[in-house]
Design a protein around this motif. Structure first.
Motif, mmCIF file in Angstrom:
data_model
loop_
_atom_site.group_PDB
_atom_site.id
_atom_site.type_symbol
_atom_site.label_atom_id
_atom_site.label_comp_id
_atom_site.label_asym_id
_atom_site.label_seq_id
_atom_site.Cartn_x
_atom_site.Cartn_y
_atom_site.Cartn_z
ATOM 1 N N PRO A 167 1.412 -3.397 -63.963
ATOM 2 C CA PRO A 167 0.732 -2.394 -64.809
ATOM 3 C C PRO A 167 -0.746 -2.707 -65.015
ATOM 4 C CG PRO A 167 2.250 -3.751 -66.120
ATOM 5 C CD PRO A 167 2.504 -4.086 -64.694
ATOM 6 N N MET A 168 -1.118 -3.998 -64.971
ATOM 7 C CA MET A 168 -2.527 -4.348 -65.144
ATOM 8 C C MET A 168 -3.336 -3.927 -63.917
ATOM 9 S SD MET A 168 -1.904 -8.068 -66.917
ATOM 10 C CE MET A 168 -3.521 -8.418 -67.544
ATOM 11 N N VAL A 169 -2.788 -4.157 -62.734
ATOM 12 C CA VAL A 169 -3.471 -3.729 -61.498
ATOM 13 C C VAL A 169 -3.606 -2.207 -61.484
ATOM 14 C CG1 VAL A 169 -3.215 -3.557 -58.980
ATOM 15 C CG2 VAL A 169 -2.860 -5.755 -60.131
ATOM 16 N N ALA A 170 -2.558 -1.503 -61.943
ATOM 17 C CA ALA A 170 -2.615 -0.026 -61.984
ATOM 18 C C ALA A 170 -3.762 0.441 -62.870
ATOM 19 C CB ALA A 170 -1.281 0.532 -62.481
ATOM 20 N N ARG A 171 -3.913 -0.180 -64.035
ATOM 21 C CA ARG A 171 -5.017 0.176 -64.945
ATOM 22 C C ARG A 171 -6.373 -0.108 -64.289
ATOM 23 N NH1 ARG A 171 -4.493 3.209 -69.646
ATOM 24 N NH2 ARG A 171 -2.454 2.855 -70.540
ATOM 25 N N LEU A 172 -6.486 -1.285 -63.676
ATOM 26 C CA LEU A 172 -7.762 -1.672 -63.051
ATOM 27 C C LEU A 172 -8.129 -0.703 -61.931
ATOM 28 C CD1 LEU A 172 -7.137 -5.525 -62.988
ATOM 29 C CD2 LEU A 172 -8.942 -4.394 -64.300
ATOM 30 N N ARG A 173 -7.129 -0.245 -61.173
ATOM 31 C CA ARG A 173 -7.407 0.719 -60.085
ATOM 32 C C ARG A 173 -7.888 2.058 -60.633
ATOM 33 N NH1 ARG A 173 -2.096 -0.885 -56.471
ATOM 34 N NH2 ARG A 173 -3.092 -2.580 -55.289
ATOM 35 N N GLU A 174 -7.494 2.351 -61.880
ATOM 36 C CA GLU A 174 -8.000 3.576 -62.541
ATOM 37 C C GLU A 174 -9.406 3.365 -63.106
ATOM 38 O OE1 GLU A 174 -5.205 4.199 -65.668
ATOM 39 O OE2 GLU A 174 -3.565 4.776 -64.348
ATOM 40 N N GLY A 175 -9.935 2.138 -62.993
ATOM 41 C CA GLY A 175 -11.239 1.828 -63.574
ATOM 42 C C GLY A 175 -11.162 1.454 -65.037
ATOM 43 N N LYS A 176 -9.942 1.116 -65.516
ATOM 44 C CA LYS A 176 -9.733 0.788 -66.928
ATOM 45 C C LYS A 176 -9.525 -0.726 -67.086
ATOM 46 C CE LYS A 176 -9.464 5.160 -68.285
ATOM 47 N NZ LYS A 176 -8.209 5.879 -68.147
ATOM 48 N N PRO A 177 -9.843 -1.280 -68.275
ATOM 49 C CA PRO A 177 -9.635 -2.712 -68.501
ATOM 50 C C PRO A 177 -8.150 -3.091 -68.498
ATOM 51 C CG PRO A 177 -10.750 -1.693 -70.398
ATOM 52 C CD PRO A 177 -10.438 -0.608 -69.434
ATOM 53 N N ALA A 178 -7.865 -4.304 -68.050
ATOM 54 C CA ALA A 178 -6.479 -4.781 -67.960
ATOM 55 C C ALA A 178 -5.804 -4.815 -69.325
ATOM 56 C CB ALA A 178 -6.451 -6.171 -67.323
ATOM 57 N N ARG A 179 -6.577 -5.041 -70.405
ATOM 58 C CA ARG A 179 -5.948 -5.162 -71.735
ATOM 59 C C ARG A 179 -5.297 -3.851 -72.180
ATOM 60 N NH1 ARG A 179 -11.291 -5.597 -72.266
ATOM 61 N NH2 ARG A 179 -12.419 -3.877 -73.229
ATOM 62 N N LEU A 180 -5.716 -2.716 -71.592
ATOM 63 C CA LEU A 180 -5.106 -1.442 -71.960
ATOM 64 C C LEU A 180 -3.669 -1.339 -71.440
ATOM 65 C CD1 LEU A 180 -7.996 1.170 -71.604
ATOM 66 C CD2 LEU A 180 -7.332 -0.189 -73.586
ATOM 67 N N ALA A 181 -3.283 -2.260 -70.535
ATOM 68 C CA ALA A 181 -1.896 -2.269 -70.040
ATOM 69 C C ALA A 181 -0.982 -3.085 -70.938
ATOM 70 C CB ALA A 181 -1.860 -2.837 -68.618
ATOM 71 N N PHE A 182 -1.543 -3.797 -71.922
ATOM 72 C CA PHE A 182 -0.716 -4.677 -72.757
ATOM 73 C C PHE A 182 0.377 -3.910 -73.510
ATOM 74 C CE2 PHE A 182 -3.256 -8.865 -73.441
ATOM 75 C CZ PHE A 182 -3.406 -8.975 -72.061
ATOM 76 N N ALA A 183 0.086 -2.655 -73.842
ATOM 77 C CA ALA A 183 1.080 -1.855 -74.577
ATOM 78 C C ALA A 183 2.347 -1.659 -73.747
ATOM 79 C CB ALA A 183 0.485 -0.499 -74.952
ATOM 80 N N ASP A 184 2.211 -1.758 -72.408
ATOM 81 C CA ASP A 184 3.371 -1.568 -71.519
ATOM 82 C C ASP A 184 4.157 -2.874 -71.314
ATOM 83 O OD1 ASP A 184 2.312 0.991 -71.145
ATOM 84 O OD2 ASP A 184 1.119 0.341 -69.416
ATOM 85 N N LEU A 185 3.670 -3.985 -71.877
ATOM 86 C CA LEU A 185 4.290 -5.286 -71.630
ATOM 87 C C LEU A 185 4.992 -5.807 -72.874
ATOM 88 C CD1 LEU A 185 1.283 -7.024 -69.773
ATOM 89 C CD2 LEU A 185 3.202 -5.800 -68.743
ATOM 90 N N ASP A 186 6.104 -6.527 -72.675
ATOM 91 C CA ASP A 186 6.749 -7.161 -73.833
ATOM 92 C C ASP A 186 5.961 -8.421 -74.216
ATOM 93 O OD1 ASP A 186 7.532 -9.317 -72.176
ATOM 94 O OD2 ASP A 186 9.492 -8.431 -71.764
ATOM 95 N N ALA A 187 6.340 -9.057 -75.333
ATOM 96 C CA ALA A 187 5.561 -10.185 -75.870
ATOM 97 C C ALA A 187 5.452 -11.316 -74.861
ATOM 98 C CB ALA A 187 6.196 -10.688 -77.170
ATOM 99 N N ASN A 188 6.531 -11.595 -74.133
ATOM 100 C CA ASN A 188 6.518 -12.684 -73.159
ATOM 101 C C ASN A 188 5.567 -12.367 -72.006
ATOM 102 O OD1 ASN A 188 7.510 -15.227 -72.154
ATOM 103 N ND2 ASN A 188 8.605 -14.049 -70.597
ATOM 104 N N ALA A 189 5.611 -11.122 -71.526
ATOM 105 C CA ALA A 189 4.728 -10.706 -70.424
ATOM 106 C C ALA A 189 3.266 -10.715 -70.869
ATOM 107 C CB ALA A 189 5.125 -9.315 -69.935
ATOM 108 N N GLN A 190 3.004 -10.362 -72.143
ATOM 109 C CA GLN A 190 1.627 -10.406 -72.662
ATOM 110 C C GLN A 190 1.096 -11.836 -72.650
ATOM 111 O OE1 GLN A 190 0.733 -8.411 -76.349
ATOM 112 N NE2 GLN A 190 1.914 -6.613 -75.804
ATOM 113 N N ARG A 191 1.954 -12.785 -73.079
ATOM 114 C CA ARG A 191 1.539 -14.201 -73.061
ATOM 115 C C ARG A 191 1.207 -14.638 -71.634
ATOM 116 N NH1 ARG A 191 5.262 -14.901 -77.169
ATOM 117 N NH2 ARG A 191 6.955 -15.324 -75.698
ATOM 118 N N LEU A 192 2.061 -14.225 -70.698
ATOM 119 C CA LEU A 192 1.860 -14.559 -69.290
ATOM 120 C C LEU A 192 0.565 -13.931 -68.772
ATOM 121 C CD1 LEU A 192 3.394 -16.054 -67.037
ATOM 122 C CD2 LEU A 192 4.515 -13.899 -66.458
ATOM 123 N N ALA A 193 0.326 -12.680 -69.175
ATOM 124 C CA ALA A 193 -0.851 -11.936 -68.707
ATOM 125 C C ALA A 193 -2.153 -12.641 -69.079
ATOM 126 C CB ALA A 193 -0.836 -10.528 -69.285
#
Length: 368
Positions: A167-193
């Motif tokens: 989801p972070m790569v998808a956001r970046l390809r749209e020209g958006k910051p990776a942090r805007l994908a955090f809402a799509d990630l669970d807490a563990n994935a956010q820590r990993l991100a």
């Protein structure tokens, strides 16, 4: 815990002026691009009036505020991710900080040239953001490809990485910051991100550098436009006059600074507002220790338990934690001394599960 923030922005937006003011340092504030070639680093005290108030009740040798490390990062220009201007020297400097302060020019001045010829805060913010997004996209795609290859071998860590990166790569390809994908990630994935080293995954706070005649930016159309743009993205703008902060930095005493602010109709400095916003952005708070040697503020994450707070002072305190004695500034206001608080039964004994509250005054008992 040490908190570090990096100041970024286009050339001539007031980054170095703001940095000098915040740190009372003397970086070269010159009216041309790339005056700041190497990142300047300064330690900024976090204003907290509670410290002075505690010290009126508990006589002490010194007051020690919490601090933020501020890194002034070389000016970015359009095309920096492809090597324009100073190229991507800035990338490593940003990767090392906890959060990014993005300074955007919101004042008109015939004396200070704008690198793009006119003042347009949204355009300027988007230029910097795009450079960071482009730098991140290359890195994130490379990491995703590697994770997917490993995931085919049923590597559980690689499967988790790929799921967080997609989801972070998808956001970046749209020209958006990776942090805007955090809402799509669970807490563990956010820590990993947060371990991927992506610049746009870091929390960002927009700092509108405003005219000194309007220090809160309340009359500025530039600030209004920047706020509207940031709000759509769930992000925050703090208006600060770099010129006013520079004048405050020259004043020696707390009393002089108070009088100067009062004359401008301000209750607090821009630095105080900026520090508070940075703490909120990063989910941080302060607790205090108080005694005859020093009254001191310490920075911890919101939700930290007592042993974790003790460990910020010294690792031995956390390792050998027995209990914490806790009271509040309200207790001091009521009972005037720590001895009276203790006698009134208001000094609480708290164990390992106690969640520290912002503004707690604490003593730690430990054994190693």
């Amino acid at each position: 815990m040490g908190l570090s923030v990096g100041i970024v922005g286009l050339p001539n937006v007031g980054k170095s002026t703001l940095f000098n003011a915040l740190t009372s340092a003397r970086a070269l504030a010159a009216n041309y691009p790339f005056a700041t070639i190497e990142p300047n680093t300064g330690i900024v005290p976090v204003p907290d009036p509670r410290l002075e108030e505690i010290a009126t009740y508990i006589k002490t040798e010194r007051i020690v505020p919490a601090t933020i490390e501020v890194v002034d990062i070389a000016g970015l220009v359009k095309g920096a991710s492809q090597g324009q201007g100073l190229g991507n020297q800035f990338l490593g400097h940003i990767r090392a900080v906890d959060a990014v302060l993005h300074v955007v020019r919101c004042f008109d001045s015939p004396d200070i040239v704008h690198v793009d010829g006119s003042v347009d805060p949204v355009r300027d913010a988007e230029i910097i953001e795009l450079e960071l997004v482009l730098a991140d996209l290359e890195s994130a795609e490379r990491q995703l490809e590697k994770a997917k290859r490993a995931a085919q071998q049923r590597d559980p860590e690689a499967i988790q990485k790929a799921a967080a990166l997609e989801p972070m790569v998808a956001r970046l390809r749209e020209g958006k910051p990776a942090r805007l994908a955090f809402a799509d990630l669970d807490a563990n994935a956010q820590r990993l991100a947060k371990s991927f080293g992506l610049l746009t995954a870091k929390p960002m706070l927009y700092v509108a550098n405003v005219d000194e005649r309007d220090p809160l930016g309340e009359q500025s159309q530039h600030v209004a436009r920047l706020r509207a743009w940031a709000q759509e993205r769930g992000e925050v703008v703090v208006a600060i006059s770099g010129a006013i902060e520079a004048e405050i930095a020259q004043l020696e005493s707390v009393e002089e600074r108070r009088e100067f602010l009062a004359a401008l109709g301000l209750e607090e400095s821009g630095l105080a507002r900026l520090s508070r916003a940075a703490y909120r952005l990063l989910g941080l708070q302060s607790f205090f220790t108080a005694g005859p040697k020093e009254v001191r503020a310490w920075t911890i994450p919101i939700g930290a338990r007592a042993p974790q707070a003790a460990g910020v002072i010294h690792s031995d305190f956390e390792r050998g934690f027995i209990r914490a004695e806790v009271y509040t500034l309200d207790d001091l206001r009521t009972y005037k001394t720590e001895a009276a608080i203790r006698a009134a039964g208001r000094l609480r004994a708290e164990g390992k599960e106690y969640i520290v509250q912002d503004g707690d005054i604490m003593h730690f008992l430990f054994s190693v």
